[in-house]
Design a protein around this motif. Structure first.
Motif, PDB file in Angstrom:
ATOM      1  N   GLU A 259       0.768  -1.153   0.079  1.00 40.56           N
ATOM      2  CA  GLU A 259      -0.157  -0.136   0.172  1.00 40.56           C
ATOM      3  C   GLU A 259       0.959   1.281  -0.032  1.00 40.56           C
ATOM      4  N   LEU A 260       2.077   1.258   0.588  1.00 41.30           N
ATOM      5  CA  LEU A 260       3.150   2.271   0.771  1.00 41.30           C
ATOM      6  C   LEU A 260       4.012   2.399  -0.248  1.00 41.30           C
ATOM      7  N   GLY A 261       4.034   1.387  -1.120  1.00 38.04           N
ATOM      8  CA  GLY A 261       4.970   1.500  -2.251  1.00 38.04           C
ATOM      9  C   GLY A 261       6.373   0.863  -1.771  1.00 38.04           C
ATOM     10  N   LEU A 262       6.341   0.146  -0.754  1.00 38.73           N
ATOM     11  CA  LEU A 262       7.902  -0.413  -0.383  1.00 38.73           C
ATOM     12  C   LEU A 262       8.330  -1.924  -0.775  1.00 38.73           C
ATOM     13  N   LEU A 263       9.204  -2.208  -0.859  1.00 41.04           N
ATOM     14  CA  LEU A 263       9.843  -3.323  -1.388  1.00 41.04           C
ATOM     15  C   LEU A 263       9.397  -4.549  -0.809  1.00 41.04           C
ATOM     16  N   ASP A 264       9.086  -4.594   0.803  1.00 40.49           N
ATOM     17  CA  ASP A 264       8.656  -5.707   1.338  1.00 40.49           C
ATOM     18  C   ASP A 264       8.418  -5.387   2.704  1.00 40.49           C
ATOM     19  N   THR A 267      11.376  -3.864   4.819  1.00 42.01           N
ATOM     20  CA  THR A 267      11.597  -2.443   4.490  1.00 42.01           C
ATOM     21  C   THR A 267      10.654  -1.745   5.316  1.00 42.01           C
ATOM     22  N   LEU A 268       9.420  -1.991   5.275  1.00 43.61           N
ATOM     23  CA  LEU A 268       8.221  -1.293   6.195  1.00 43.61           C
ATOM     24  C   LEU A 268       8.809  -1.419   7.713  1.00 43.61           C
ATOM     25  N   LEU A 269       9.114  -2.422   8.363  1.00 43.03           N
ATOM     26  CA  LEU A 269       9.629  -2.396   9.640  1.00 43.03           C
ATOM     27  C   LEU A 269      10.502  -1.476  10.129  1.00 43.03           C
TER      28      LEU A 269
END
Length: 821
Positions: A259-264, A267-269
């Motif tokens: 949803e945020l366009g992040l790799l995985d 990366t989010l954490l």
């Protein structure tokens, strides 16, 4: 459809129009983050304004007020609406009817609503009784109705908050601490609560409240961006789950990342952890400043009474006392700050020296000091100078205080400038239920645990650095132990360890899982199993270090990683491997031939019957001699030749302690004089450094040494007076001293080894205790590794023979009691 079109649709169509416009806004891919939150708040304002106007026709003295997150204009997709219907009390019946016209449409749409109906006096009274209500009102924002009523309430609430801040802020801090205890730290949790965990959105709101009190303010750099990032993640979580949740569960992290366009999800954490770390650090600094201000206010009336109406002596402002901790570093008002004469731009070791001093004293590093260091300090040369290496080891060996000091350095980017490889493990999550921490915090936690075992090993400096680096390979693909070995070699070389020590550190990193894996998964009765570990480890010294690192690593992982059963298996394996490696038992130390300088001093001492000394810096090898590759000496070389007599070791050590000289390494041995020269001479070859300030003159040292040897200088009394005048800070609680006897280490003497926390006068106390035990020190080998002293004394009885076993054990016990007393 534009934002204006969405708002027009909501105004024209009532609740159903608002619902459609809201849905359209939340599904617009082009709009997210702060613009969407602000647009959702504006849309909701317009809808509620319409409801208020329809229900308040003819009613005066009433207003609709947004509070909390809605008051700040920040609405996440599933945020509840915090609303206050404010009225002057003139028409309670009409206000009740208006409340129904407002609340029911909100409920009909399935939106969460936190509502209240109060007069300004009631609102202020409730705020005074309930801290959470007061925090919400600090963000009060007018939506509709009587603007003057809302404005007067805002003004009164802010005034109340500022007036009551000395009482309410400690209450708010306690609330934050209780919440942190329940929810844990956001920067380490695998399934964190973005709002309630420490470093989350609640803490960010608390910092706004502190700033509104005008009593203190948070460090603002990066704080707004961290808060925005956490809000963006919460928005994505609401959209991904369709629920009003703040817990970032494992099963939803991939969807939120997408949803945020992040790799995985990793990366989010990592982004969440980085944001939480900024908020947590800002909270630590802010609450420390609040405490300082409140203590200052409490002291000021008493100070005014003492000084007669508030004037300081001399008519100026009273200044906080500054006491020195290290060169360029002082304590002021419960924090570690830079001395006025400090010049970070000329002193690249200063960040590590300040950090080590802070950790040893158990004090926080001042935000101003860290920022000044980050802005002005020059990079360390490669390899690092010896002092920098010593200060890093001291910092790592300081126990729990290391964590806060390390985080202060990391918050301003100093850690990655010192150790560039740290960037790959910083805030890196570990998707393993056994692990409590991120990779970087686990490494620091391992060093903290290892500091408890420094008395178990002969090279605590290697243990602490290996603890810091053992999982450094987790920032790279493949087996982290293999990758870590390569990185550890590079880092240890850059830090300035010699070739042998680099090899030991790399071996520890490569095999930090070998003992626990072998002990729990292999047959220890199979000789091949034990031989393979012995071949991997290579020496008893490395085995000793690996044993301590294994336990520290497991304890730093979490409660499930270590138990008495696992510990017993590892200890059994270590015992078996040690037996295989036992062929390398140390023999008597070889006596090196004296240098020309040493022989000159010895002959002069024998001729004059009094001590002779030489004090000089030693930065380059003698002409024509190649560098040895060993680490350069720290400080200066002190050579002393003394006619053999009782009490030399405590006398020399005591004089050095009186002059505030730190002993880094020390050798004491009896020197054979040329034929025809009567008497015998003790030679002391030491490396010393000033605690702060400059070195004393050699003539002054010699004069005091002469007096110490003839008994006219009361060293013990002088040291006791100084300690009484400058009481030692509580600081770090170090592991207890350990004294052991190594009967097989020498045929000609008994070897007594002391492992202790380094401290002023330590060697004096040891030397005096050995003299009191009526033993002769044949030779001594003293080394200070960070904050740890590892000293070996080759002693004999009065007749020159090794001590009997029971007598040696009694001396060791007495020495241990002396050091623990």
């Amino acid at each position: 459809m534009t934002g204006t079109d969405v708002q027009k649709e909501a105004e024209d169509s009532g609740p159903s129009g608002y619902a459609a416009a809201r849905l359209r806004l939340l599904t617009e891919e082009a709009r997210s983050g702060p613009p969407r939150r602000a647009a959702l708040a504006d849309l909701t304002d317009d809808w509620l304004t319409g409801l208020f106007a329809a229900g308040a026709e003819g009613l005066r003295g009433a207003s609709l007020v947004a509070v909390g997150g809605y008051g700040r204009g920040e609405l996440s997709p599933r945020s509840d609406l915090d609303l206050l219907l404010l009225h002057d009390g003139s028409d309670a019946k009409a206000v009740a009817a208006l409340a129904d016209r407002l609340w029911y449409p909100v409920w009909d749409l399935g939106l969460d609503l936190d509502h209240s109906v109060r007069t300004p006096a009631e609102a202020r009274k409730t705020a005074g009784e309930d801290l959470k209500v007061q925090l919400g009102l600090l963000d009060a924002r007018h939506i509709a109705g009587d603007l003057g009523l809302t404005s007067s309430l805002r003004t009164a609430v802010l005034a109340d908050w500022r007036n009551q801040a000395p009482k309410r802020l400690p209450e708010l801090q306690e609330l934050c601490a209780e919440r942190a205890e329940r929810q844990g730290e956001l920067q380490y949790l695998l399934e964190p609560d973005l709002k309630e965990a420490r470093g989350g959105l609640r803490d960010a709101t608390a910092l706004r409240a502190v700033a509104a009190s005008w009593l203190a303010d948070a460090p603002r750099e990066g704080l707004a961006d961290a808060r925005r990032r956490l809000l963006d993640v919460r928005d994505a979580l609401h959209l991904a789950t369709g629920r009003a949740t703040d817990r970032l569960a494992l099963q939803e992290q991939d969807q939120v990342a997408a949803e945020l366009g992040l790799l995985d999800a990793d990366t989010l954490l990592r982004q969440v952890y980085e944001a939480a770390r900024v908020v947590s650090y800002a909270s630590d600094v802010t609450w420390r400043e609040v405490g300082r201000v409140l203590r200052s206010r409490a002291v000021r009336p008493r100070l005014r009474a003492m000084l007669g109406g508030g004037r300081a002596l001399g008519g100026g402002k009273p200044t906080a006392e500054r006491s020195p901790l290290a060169e360029g570093v002082v304590e002021q008002d419960g924090e570690v700050v830079l001395a006025r004469a400090a010049r970070p731009e000329r002193d690249p070791v200063l960040p590590l020296r300040a950090a080590a001093a802070a950790a040893q004293a158990g004090l926080p590093l001042s935000l101003h000091a860290v920022r000044r260091l980050a802005a002005t300090v020059r990079p360390l040369p490669t390899p690092w100078p010896a002092e920098a290496r010593e200060q890093l080891v001291t910092l790592l060996g300081s126990g729990r205080p290391t964590i806060d000091v390390w985080e202060a350095l990391e918050a301003e980017g100093l850690i990655t400038r010192l150790l560039p490889d740290w960037e790959r493990v910083r805030c890196r999550p570990q998707r393993n239920a056994v692990h409590l921490w991120t990779v970087d915090r686990h490494l620091i936690e391992t060093a903290v645990r290892a500091s408890e075992f420094t008395r178990r090993v002969s090279r605590p400096d290697l243990l602490l650095v290996a603890a810091l680096l053992h999982d450094i390979g987790k920032g790279w693909p493949g087996d982290h132990s293999v990758a870590g070995e390569i990185i550890a070699k590079d880092v240890a070389t850059r830090i300035g360890f010699d070739r042998h020590d680099v090899t030991v550190i790399a071996t520890l990193v490569r095999h930090h899982l070998t003992l626990i894996d072998t002990a729990t998964r292999r047959d220890l009765e199979d000789p091949a199993t034990v031989r393979s570990v012995a071949e991997a480890v290579g020496s008893e010294g490395t085995l000793e270090l690996l044993h301590a690192l294994t336990e520290a690593d497991a304890l730093a992982t979490g409660p499930a990683a270590w138990s008495s059963w696992r510990g017993s298996l590892v200890a059994d394996l270590v015992k078996r491997v040690s037996a295989v490696l036992a062929g390398d038992a140390p023999d008597d130390p070889e006596e090196a031939a004296p240098t020309a300088e040493q022989e000159r001093l010895a002959l002069e001492a024998a001729a004059t019957g009094s001590p002779v000394l030489s004090l000089r810096a030693q930065t380059e090898p003698p002409a024509g001699q190649e560098p040895s590759g060993d680490p350069e000496p720290l400080g200066v070389e002190l050579l002393i030749a003394v006619p053999d007599q009782p009490g030399v070791l405590p006398a020399v050590a005591g004089v050095l302690a009186m002059h505030r000289l730190t002993v880094r390494t020390a050798e004491l041995r009896s020197l054979h004089l040329p034929d025809g020269v009567d008497g015998s001479v003790l030679l002391l070859d030491w490396r010393v450094a000033a605690e702060y300030g400059s070195l004393p003159q050699a003539a002054r040292l010699r004069s005091d040494l002469v007096r110490a040897l003839d008994g006219s200088l009361d060293i013990a009394g002088r040291l006791a007076e100084r300690d009484a005048a400058y009481p030692r800070r509580r600081g770090v609680i170090a592991p207890a001293a350990r004294v052991s006897v190594h009967p097989a280490a020498s045929r000609l003497a008994t070897v007594i080894e002391v492992r202790s926390q380094d401290a002023p006068g330590l060697l004096f106390r040891i030397g005096r205790a050995l003299e009191d035990a009526n033993v002769q020190v044949r030779s001594a080998h003293v080394s200070t590794l960070g904050a740890n002293a590892v000293d070996a004394f080759y002693v004999t009885g009065p007749e020159g023979a090794p001590l009997p076993g029971d007598e040696a054990a009694a001396v060791a016990r007495k020495l241990e009691e002396t050091l623990r007393g």
